[in-house]
Design an enzyme around this catalytic site. Sequence first.
Site, PDB file in Angstrom:
ATOM      1  N   HIS A   1      -7.580  -0.404   4.660  1.00  0.00           N
ATOM      2  CA  HIS A   1      -7.550  -1.873   4.628  1.00  0.00           C
ATOM      3  C   HIS A   1      -8.921  -2.444   4.975  1.00  0.00           C
ATOM      4  CE1 HIS A   1      -3.310  -1.459   4.190  1.00  0.00           C
ATOM      5  NE2 HIS A   1      -3.058  -1.145   5.437  1.00  0.00           N
TER       6      HIS A   1
ATOM      7  N   ARG B   1      -1.246  -8.948  -2.989  1.00  0.00           N
ATOM      8  CA  ARG B   1       0.071  -9.570  -2.832  1.00  0.00           C
ATOM      9  C   ARG B   1      -0.144 -11.000  -2.356  1.00  0.00           C
ATOM     10  NH1 ARG B   1       4.877  -7.629   1.393  1.00  0.00           N
ATOM     11  NH2 ARG B   1       6.617  -8.575   0.266  1.00  0.00           N
TER      12      ARG B   1
ATOM     13  N   THR C   1       0.825  -1.215   0.000  1.00  0.00           N
ATOM     14  CA  THR C   1       0.000   0.000   0.000  1.00  0.00           C
ATOM     15  C   THR C   1       0.862   1.269   0.000  1.00  0.00           C
ATOM     16  OG1 THR C   1      -1.243  -1.326   1.601  1.00  0.00           O
ATOM     17  CG2 THR C   1      -2.193   0.792   0.980  1.00  0.00           C
TER      18      THR C   1
ATOM     19  N   ARG D   1      10.914  -3.251   5.271  1.00  0.00           N
ATOM     20  CA  ARG D   1      11.661  -4.366   5.866  1.00  0.00           C
ATOM     21  C   ARG D   1      12.598  -4.973   4.826  1.00  0.00           C
ATOM     22  NH1 ARG D   1      11.092  -9.911   6.528  1.00  0.00           N
ATOM     23  NH2 ARG D   1       9.560  -9.818   4.858  1.00  0.00           N
TER      24      ARG D   1
ATOM     25  N   GLY E   1      11.157  -5.860   1.170  1.00  0.00           N
ATOM     26  CA  GLY E   1      10.662  -5.442  -0.138  1.00  0.00           C
ATOM     27  C   GLY E   1      10.961  -6.418  -1.260  1.00  0.00           C
TER      28      GLY E   1
HETATM   29  P1  A3P Z   1       8.095  -6.655   3.541  1.00  0.00           P
HETATM   30  O1  A3P Z   1       7.740  -6.638   4.987  1.00  0.00           O
HETATM   31  O2  A3P Z   1       7.940  -8.026   2.923  1.00  0.00           O
HETATM   32  O3  A3P Z   1       9.430  -6.075   3.261  1.00  0.00           O
HETATM   33  P2  A3P Z   1       2.122  -2.055   3.114  1.00  0.00           P
HETATM   34  O4  A3P Z   1       2.621  -0.829   2.492  1.00  0.00           O
HETATM   35  O5  A3P Z   1       0.834  -2.541   2.501  1.00  0.00           O
HETATM   36  O6  A3P Z   1       2.076  -1.954   4.604  1.00  0.00           O
HETATM   37  O7  A3P Z   1       3.166  -3.215   2.755  1.00  0.00           O
HETATM   38  C1  A3P Z   1       4.453  -3.219   3.325  1.00  0.00           C
HETATM   39  C2  A3P Z   1       5.333  -4.142   2.487  1.00  0.00           C
HETATM   40  O8  A3P Z   1       5.621  -3.496   1.246  1.00  0.00           O
HETATM   41  C3  A3P Z   1       6.651  -4.432   3.175  1.00  0.00           C
HETATM   42  O9  A3P Z   1       7.031  -5.743   2.756  1.00  0.00           O
HETATM   43  C4  A3P Z   1       7.539  -3.361   2.561  1.00  0.00           C
HETATM   44  O10 A3P Z   1       8.913  -3.618   2.623  1.00  0.00           O
HETATM   45  C5  A3P Z   1       7.048  -3.374   1.126  1.00  0.00           C
HETATM   46  N1  A3P Z   1       7.371  -2.124   0.428  1.00  0.00           N
HETATM   47  C6  A3P Z   1       7.145  -0.849   0.853  1.00  0.00           C
HETATM   48  N2  A3P Z   1       7.627   0.032  -0.046  1.00  0.00           N
HETATM   49  C7  A3P Z   1       8.151  -0.697  -1.058  1.00  0.00           C
HETATM   50  C8  A3P Z   1       8.811  -0.355  -2.282  1.00  0.00           C
HETATM   51  N3  A3P Z   1       9.016   0.904  -2.617  1.00  0.00           N
HETATM   52  N4  A3P Z   1       9.217  -1.372  -3.078  1.00  0.00           N
HETATM   53  C9  A3P Z   1       9.011  -2.649  -2.740  1.00  0.00           C
HETATM   54  N5  A3P Z   1       8.410  -3.044  -1.598  1.00  0.00           N
HETATM   55  C10 A3P Z   1       7.983  -2.075  -0.760  1.00  0.00           C
END
Ligand code: A3P
Length: 280
Positions: A103, A125, A56, A241, A243
């Site tokens: 969400h 995802r 997101t 974390r 990504g």
């Molecule tokens: P991981 O915990 O697997 O690294 P949300 O934004 O819905 O909370 O999702 C968070 C997830 O999206 C995390 O996954 C985060 O690292 C990943 N994420 C956030 N920004 C990102 C980016 N620019 N490119 C790739 N993944 C990203």
Amino acid sequence: MSRVTVEDAGGDTLFQIEHNGNLYPNFPNINSITNIHNLPIRDDDIFICAYPKSGTHWVWEVTRLLVTGQTVQDNVEKGAGMIEYMPQEDVTSLPSPRILNSHFKLKLLPQDILKKRCKILYVMRNPKDIVVSYYNFMRGLPHYKYTGKWENYMQYFILGKFSYGSWFDYVLEFEDMKRSHPDLPVLTLHYEDLKEDPLREIKRVNEFLETGRSAEFLLEAIEVASFGNMKQKKSNQVTYRKGVVGDWKNWFTVAQNEWFDQLYQEKMADSDIKVRFTLP
Ligand code: A3P
């Protein structure tokens, strides 16, 4: 509505909010959750809908860049438009076009979103990476006060015992909504597709939002919204974390994976949703 503690399979607790039989994170503004359906919606609101941990923040950032037409780094995050988290008066005072996100299941969101035919970016995802991501997030964020073990978390999460309920319910409800409202302007994005080919996917967003940004701008926006840049610039560090696609392989045991795959087959038997758990 009440603040509650919920136990994982090992008896470790998570702080949550319970409202109308659903669980939500232990956010400070309870009114934003209980009054979400009353939020006034504008015709030009853009909505990002996603089950948590689907990407997101990434899609919100890409959208912000496309809408503003500026590729300027900014530490503002999607939390600024998260309607169950922000005080409603703050959401109401945002300038148009607002990039809102939630969400919540679509049926629990203000129904004017459907009536006014707001554009919806729906982010998906694979749920194996989602559970790993959410586990680390819940352990990392102080408001959950959670210290539980992975083996006590994974199955309970998949069965929908924590905030926002089960991934299966969320995506199946969304699929139903799309079937019953075929005219709704929804663009579905998959995290795995964004990772595989960000340019292809950002072009789809640019067309859908009719933002008309140049190819050069899109390349710059991809760079600004890259994982490395966002991790460096944004304030909520716990979110950024790893990504990647497929980190679940470092967490799922063989038995957990077999259990999950069996459940997935059962739950998704009547669904047309296709999710990729790995990239080639
Ligand atoms: P991981 O915990 O697997 O690294 P949300 O934004 O819905 O909370 O999702 C968070 C997830 O999206 C995390 O996954 C985060 O690292 C990943 N994420 C956030 N920004 C990102 C980016 N620019 N490119 C790739 N993944 C990203």
